[in-house]
Design a protein around this motif. Structure first.
Motif, PDB file in Angstrom:
ATOM      1  N   LEU A  41       0.856  -1.179   0.000  1.00 12.20           N
ATOM      2  CA  LEU A  41       0.000   0.000   0.000  1.00 12.20           C
ATOM      3  C   LEU A  41       0.895   1.232   0.000  1.00 12.20           C
ATOM      4  N   THR A  42       0.722   2.084  -1.013  1.00 13.67           N
ATOM      5  CA  THR A  42       1.450   3.351  -1.056  1.00 13.67           C
ATOM      6  C   THR A  42       0.476   4.463  -0.729  1.00 13.67           C
ATOM      7  N   THR A  43       0.745   5.141   0.384  1.00 12.92           N
ATOM      8  CA  THR A  43      -0.066   6.282   0.808  1.00 12.92           C
ATOM      9  C   THR A  43       0.782   7.543   0.667  1.00 12.92           C
ATOM     10  N   THR A  44       0.130   8.678   0.840  1.00 15.79           N
ATOM     11  CA  THR A  44       0.841   9.955   0.871  1.00 15.79           C
ATOM     12  C   THR A  44       0.970  10.366   2.330  1.00 15.79           C
ATOM     13  N   GLY A  45       2.196  10.630   2.766  1.00 15.53           N
ATOM     14  CA  GLY A  45       2.425  11.020   4.155  1.00 15.53           C
ATOM     15  C   GLY A  45       1.599  12.245   4.519  1.00 15.53           C
ATOM     16  N   ALA A  46       0.836  12.152   5.612  1.00 15.04           N
ATOM     17  CA  ALA A  46      -0.058  13.243   6.015  1.00 15.04           C
ATOM     18  C   ALA A  46       0.724  14.524   6.325  1.00 15.04           C
ATOM     19  N   LYS A  47       1.913  14.388   6.905  1.00 18.03           N
ATOM     20  CA  LYS A  47       2.728  15.561   7.233  1.00 18.03           C
ATOM     21  C   LYS A  47       3.737  15.861   6.130  1.00 18.03           C
ATOM     22  N   SER A  48       4.400  14.811   5.636  1.00 22.27           N
ATOM     23  CA  SER A  48       5.518  15.003   4.701  1.00 22.27           C
ATOM     24  C   SER A  48       5.070  15.205   3.256  1.00 22.27           C
ATOM     25  N   VAL A  81      -2.626   4.408   8.589  1.00 26.47           N
ATOM     26  CA  VAL A  81      -4.029   4.717   8.900  1.00 26.47           C
ATOM     27  C   VAL A  81      -4.215   6.235   8.940  1.00 26.47           C
ATOM     28  N   HIS A  82      -3.316   6.925   9.632  1.00 26.53           N
ATOM     29  CA  HIS A  82      -3.352   8.389   9.700  1.00 26.53           C
ATOM     30  C   HIS A  82      -3.257   8.982   8.285  1.00 26.53           C
ATOM     31  N   ASN A  83      -2.362   8.419   7.469  1.00 24.94           N
ATOM     32  CA  ASN A  83      -2.187   8.913   6.102  1.00 24.94           C
ATOM     33  C   ASN A  83      -3.460   8.737   5.274  1.00 24.94           C
ATOM     34  N   PRO A  88      -7.388   9.738   1.308  1.00 23.58           N
ATOM     35  CA  PRO A  88      -7.790   8.353   1.010  1.00 23.58           C
ATOM     36  C   PRO A  88      -7.334   7.822  -0.354  1.00 23.58           C
ATOM     37  N   ALA A  89      -6.733   8.664  -1.186  1.00 26.02           N
ATOM     38  CA  ALA A  89      -6.206   8.181  -2.468  1.00 26.02           C
ATOM     39  C   ALA A  89      -4.907   7.427  -2.203  1.00 26.02           C
ATOM     40  N   ALA A  90      -4.809   6.223  -2.758  1.00 27.66           N
ATOM     41  CA  ALA A  90      -3.622   5.394  -2.527  1.00 27.66           C
ATOM     42  C   ALA A  90      -3.347   4.541  -3.752  1.00 27.66           C
ATOM     43  N   HIS A  91      -2.254   3.789  -3.686  1.00 31.75           N
ATOM     44  CA  HIS A  91      -1.855   2.898  -4.769  1.00 31.75           C
ATOM     45  C   HIS A  91      -1.577   1.530  -4.150  1.00 31.75           C
ATOM     46  N   VAL A  92      -1.977   0.481  -4.855  1.00 37.54           N
ATOM     47  CA  VAL A  92      -1.843  -0.879  -4.340  1.00 37.54           C
ATOM     48  C   VAL A  92      -1.091  -1.745  -5.340  1.00 37.54           C
ATOM     49  N   ALA A  98      -0.812  -3.605 -10.322  1.00 37.55           N
ATOM     50  CA  ALA A  98      -0.712  -2.354  -9.576  1.00 37.55           C
ATOM     51  C   ALA A  98      -1.845  -1.444 -10.032  1.00 37.55           C
ATOM     52  N   PHE A  99      -2.524  -0.813  -9.084  1.00 39.19           N
ATOM     53  CA  PHE A  99      -3.652   0.048  -9.430  1.00 39.19           C
ATOM     54  C   PHE A  99      -3.918   1.060  -8.322  1.00 39.19           C
ATOM     55  N   ASP A 100      -4.598   2.138  -8.699  1.00 44.55           N
ATOM     56  CA  ASP A 100      -4.968   3.178  -7.750  1.00 44.55           C
ATOM     57  C   ASP A 100      -6.266   2.803  -7.057  1.00 44.55           C
ATOM     58  N   VAL A 101      -6.370   3.201  -5.806  1.00 42.02           N
ATOM     59  CA  VAL A 101      -7.562   2.914  -5.001  1.00 42.02           C
ATOM     60  C   VAL A 101      -7.960   4.145  -4.209  1.00 42.02           C
ATOM     61  N   THR A 102      -9.185   4.109  -3.727  1.00 37.90           N
ATOM     62  CA  THR A 102      -9.668   5.068  -2.747  1.00 37.90           C
ATOM     63  C   THR A 102     -10.044   4.256  -1.512  1.00 37.90           C
TER      64      THR A 102
END
Length: 144
Positions: A41-48, A81-83, A88-92, A98-102
């Motif tokens: 799971l690739t998320t975007t860091g909430a702070k970074s 989870v925080h991210n 909620p946009a992520a990559h799996v 490999a695909f994008d998810v919400t």
């Protein structure tokens, strides 16, 4: 009931080795996760704002792709989870796909019903829930 925080450095090193093995072997890993359903799971860091990759167990239940914020029963949710709550946009990555998810965090009634099914197939998650006072969140990953 003792709730211990996992050591971040140890977790990051462990995760990096699993991610490398996963990508080198088309989504297959050995060791304690051999034969397990794992995704990256690739998320975007909430702070970074930086991409963050985490290997996670996943379940397909009632046609839904489900991930669990257990953090081995730690007193806080894992950073991903925080991210996801922040973005909620992520990559799996599953196997070689490999695909994008919400991500959608399951509301309490839906979470409770699905958690029972998760715990029935993977009792370790029930043990993690028993170790902590927080409610372990479940997320559905929907194709974007």
């Amino acid at each position: 009931m003792t709730e211990e925080m996992p050591d971040t450095g140890t977790i990051n090193a462990f995760n990096t080795s699993i991610i490398d093995e996963f990508r080198a072997n088309g989504g297959k890993v050995g060791g304690q996760f051999e034969g397990a359903n794992l995704l990256l799971l690739t998320t975007t860091g909430a702070k970074s704002g930086e991409p963050r990759v985490n290997p996670l167990a996943y379940f397909r239940i009632d046609g839904k792709l489900i991930i669990i914020g257990s953090f081995a029963g730690a007193p806080v949710s894992p950073a991903w989870v925080h991210n996801l709550r922040a973005n909620p946009a992520a990559h799996v990555e599953i196997g070689t796909d490999a695909f994008d998810v919400t991500a959608r965090e399951l509301p309490p009634a839906e979470r409770d019903a699905l958690f029972e099914k998760v715990a029935a197939s993977a009792p370790g998650f029930a043990e993690y829930q028993a170790k902590t006072s927080r409610v372990i969140p479940l997320f559905e990953l929907q194709p974007a």
